[in-house]
Enzyme design. Sequence first.
Site, short mmCIF file in Angstrom:
data_model
loop_
_atom_site.label_atom_id
_atom_site.label_comp_id
_atom_site.label_asym_id
_atom_site.label_seq_id
_atom_site.Cartn_x
_atom_site.Cartn_y
_atom_site.Cartn_z
N LYS A 65 -11.59 -6.83 3.54
CA LYS A 65 -11.97 -6.05 2.34
C LYS A 65 -13.20 -6.68 1.70
O LYS A 65 -13.29 -7.90 1.61
CB LYS A 65 -10.80 -6.01 1.34
CG LYS A 65 -9.63 -5.17 1.83
CD LYS A 65 -8.55 -5.07 0.78
CE LYS A 65 -7.27 -4.46 1.34
NZ LYS A 65 -7.16 -3.03 1.23
N HIS A 82 -1.06 -11.23 3.70
CA HIS A 82 -2.16 -10.80 2.83
C HIS A 82 -2.28 -11.65 1.57
O HIS A 82 -3.35 -12.12 1.21
CB HIS A 82 -1.99 -9.34 2.40
CG HIS A 82 -1.78 -8.40 3.56
ND1 HIS A 82 -2.43 -8.55 4.74
CD2 HIS A 82 -1.01 -7.28 3.68
CE1 HIS A 82 -2.06 -7.57 5.57
NE2 HIS A 82 -1.20 -6.80 4.95
N HIS A 125 -5.85 -7.55 7.66
CA HIS A 125 -6.92 -6.64 7.23
C HIS A 125 -7.40 -6.93 5.80
O HIS A 125 -8.48 -6.51 5.42
CB HIS A 125 -6.54 -5.17 7.42
CG HIS A 125 -5.60 -4.61 6.39
ND1 HIS A 125 -4.25 -4.80 6.43
CD2 HIS A 125 -5.83 -3.86 5.30
CE1 HIS A 125 -3.70 -4.18 5.41
NE2 HIS A 125 -4.63 -3.59 4.70
N ARG A 154 1.78 5.27 26.85
CA ARG A 154 2.96 5.22 27.72
C ARG A 154 3.38 6.60 28.21
O ARG A 154 3.69 6.81 29.36
CB ARG A 154 4.15 4.61 26.94
CG ARG A 154 4.17 3.10 26.96
CD ARG A 154 5.39 2.58 26.26
NE ARG A 154 5.53 3.16 24.93
CZ ARG A 154 6.65 3.63 24.40
NH1 ARG A 154 7.76 3.60 25.10
NH2 ARG A 154 6.67 4.13 23.17
N GLU A 179 1.80 -1.23 -4.99
CA GLU A 179 1.59 0.01 -4.22
C GLU A 179 2.46 1.11 -4.81
O GLU A 179 3.61 0.86 -5.18
CB GLU A 179 2.01 -0.20 -2.77
CG GLU A 179 1.20 -1.24 -2.04
CD GLU A 179 1.61 -1.29 -0.57
OE1 GLU A 179 1.00 -0.58 0.22
OE2 GLU A 179 2.55 -2.03 -0.24
N ASP A 201 6.31 -8.83 4.71
CA ASP A 201 5.33 -7.76 4.96
C ASP A 201 4.01 -8.00 4.22
O ASP A 201 2.95 -7.68 4.74
CB ASP A 201 5.94 -6.42 4.50
CG ASP A 201 5.05 -5.22 4.84
OD1 ASP A 201 4.65 -5.12 6.01
OD2 ASP A 201 4.75 -4.43 3.93
N LYS A 256 6.57 -2.13 -3.72
CA LYS A 256 6.40 -0.72 -3.33
C LYS A 256 6.90 0.14 -4.48
O LYS A 256 7.72 -0.29 -5.28
CB LYS A 256 7.26 -0.43 -2.09
CG LYS A 256 6.86 -1.24 -0.86
CD LYS A 256 6.00 -0.43 0.08
CE LYS A 256 5.66 -1.19 1.33
NZ LYS A 256 4.31 -0.91 1.81
N LYS A 278 -0.19 -8.05 12.93
CA LYS A 278 1.08 -8.49 12.40
C LYS A 278 2.13 -7.40 12.63
O LYS A 278 1.72 -6.25 12.83
CB LYS A 278 0.94 -8.83 10.93
CG LYS A 278 0.92 -7.62 9.99
CD LYS A 278 0.93 -8.10 8.60
CE LYS A 278 1.64 -7.32 7.60
NZ LYS A 278 2.17 -6.07 7.60
C1 BG6 Z 1 0.27 -3.57 5.48
C2 BG6 Z 1 1.72 -3.53 5.12
O1 BG6 Z 1 -0.04 -4.75 6.16
O2 BG6 Z 1 -0.53 -3.50 4.29
C3 BG6 Z 1 2.03 -2.24 4.38
O3 BG6 Z 1 2.51 -3.60 6.31
C4 BG6 Z 1 1.13 -2.11 3.18
O4 BG6 Z 1 3.39 -2.21 3.98
C5 BG6 Z 1 -0.34 -2.28 3.57
O5 BG6 Z 1 1.32 -0.81 2.64
C6 BG6 Z 1 -1.22 -2.35 2.34
O6 BG6 Z 1 -2.56 -2.30 2.73
P1 BG6 Z 1 -3.67 -1.72 1.73
O7 BG6 Z 1 -4.96 -2.03 2.40
O8 BG6 Z 1 -3.40 -0.26 1.62
O9 BG6 Z 1 -3.49 -2.43 0.43
#
Ligand code: BG6
Length: 492
Positions: free
Chosen positions: A186, A244, A182, A54, A220, A239, A343, A152
């Site tokens: 994996k 996931h 994603h 942009r 995490e 999230d 987190k 997402k």
């Molecule tokens: C993302 C979330 O989709 O996945 C994040 O929005 C999260 O908050 C992340 O940290 C975790 O991905 P990974 O592959 O690092 O476990």
Amino acid sequence: MSYKVGQKDNFKPFNLVIFGGTGDLAFRKIYPALYNRFINGESTVEFSIMVVHRKEMKETFFHDSLSSALKESTAEFYDEDKYKEFLKHFVLIRIANHSLGGYNLLAKEINKNNNRHSIYYYSTPSNVFGEISSLLKDLNLINENSKVVVEKPLGHDLASSIEINNTILSAFKESQIYRIDHYLGKETVQNLMVLRFANNLFERAWNSENIDNVQITVAESLGVEARAGYYDKSGALRDMVQNHILQLLCLVAMEPPVSLDANNVRDEKLKVLKALRLLTSESIITDTVKGQYTRGRINKSEVNSYLEDLGKYDSGTETFVAIKAFVDNWRWKNVPFYLRTGKRMAKRYSDIVINFKPVKHDIFPAKEKMPGNQLIIRLQPEERIELVQMTKIPGPGGYRYKPISLKLDYMDSFNERFPEAYERLIIDVIRGNQTLFMRHDELSAAWKWTESIFRSWQATQMKNELYMAGSWGPGSKLMDKNTDWFNDASIK
Ligand code: BG6
């Protein structure tokens, strides 16, 4: 001997148009993934990467940012000559505020090579998907070979996700839409399919007769970093769990698909999502926990509380969630699935643990009850599969036994670089394989169940339990002895 399925087919010349091409995701994930496949010799066909941005930006600035992003993420695989080759495929296109002039430039670039198919990657907030789609459609930039990739969050509840879907569906057919999760890219997650459906041993025992409970954990150590604004509207449930963790649950719980065909796999995942027991204002109290981190220490460093990260005095957003879920079908009758994510936990650690029931009749009576076998599928930090079994401790004088792990360390067994999730997923998009992407009905079913949780939280005004950053989350009713948070003593 190795057995191959679906290798390198359908790799046709392409234009990859990335909306939000100077964003964080593009530099951290998309470009490194493309570069890695490029140096791997995979991208042998003609292709361009069109970076839509942009703001005014000097080409040299983009090049510098790209090379440092690649150096950082590909480390020892970075090669300056190959980078220069890779760079030749990039075209920068500025489109300020969805201007028609900007889209015309894009059209010109795309029309230069009409032997290529176009892949539009929406790495932007979902509120502009509609506008982008209709402009692409008006300029005849979408045909039956085009594809669209969306990231997402796709909505914040069922209604908004349907609305977003409809805006995309006004320009693309379902068979052209690739909704990325994603986690499905994996390696260990894909290995779950092979483990379950290529090994008779496990499939026989994969049911409520033999399995006591399943635990899916994604811990995490990171906090909300620069994404506090987004995260505060989302929270751990939307999230991580809605996408996931539910996808992991689907792969554990689904029936064997008839074949690897994308729709066959997705049909089976959908059945699991539909069988998820909705939470109510009664079960929400006993079967969920939500929490928020306070100040603490991780790796000996002091870290802020969530509210400090957010720069606010108050927020009801959960940064931790634990749920006891049930899949109400024949196979999983009354088997709890414990889902947990948070987190600012003590460590980055993710796994799926299948806790088998103990033997029916124990002939080795000891003080403690004999535990059942465990199958541990570790996703992070290292990718590993462990089968925990009872073993006799050598020595005379009665039987002493203890659990011992048979370990399959992916790194040791396959001495090669592990592709990042995005590499696999982007290559699948180019090849046109939708197996690892969510279909719209899966997304809606996932939202329906997720909505039953946040609606019940609202209805009961359930509060967050506070936990210290660097801990393992709120001590709670869902973490008693039988549902031990962490199964591997080495990580405690
Ligand atoms: C993302 C979330 O989709 O996945 C994040 O929005 C999260 O908050 C992340 O940290 C975790 O991905 P990974 O592959 O690092 O476990």
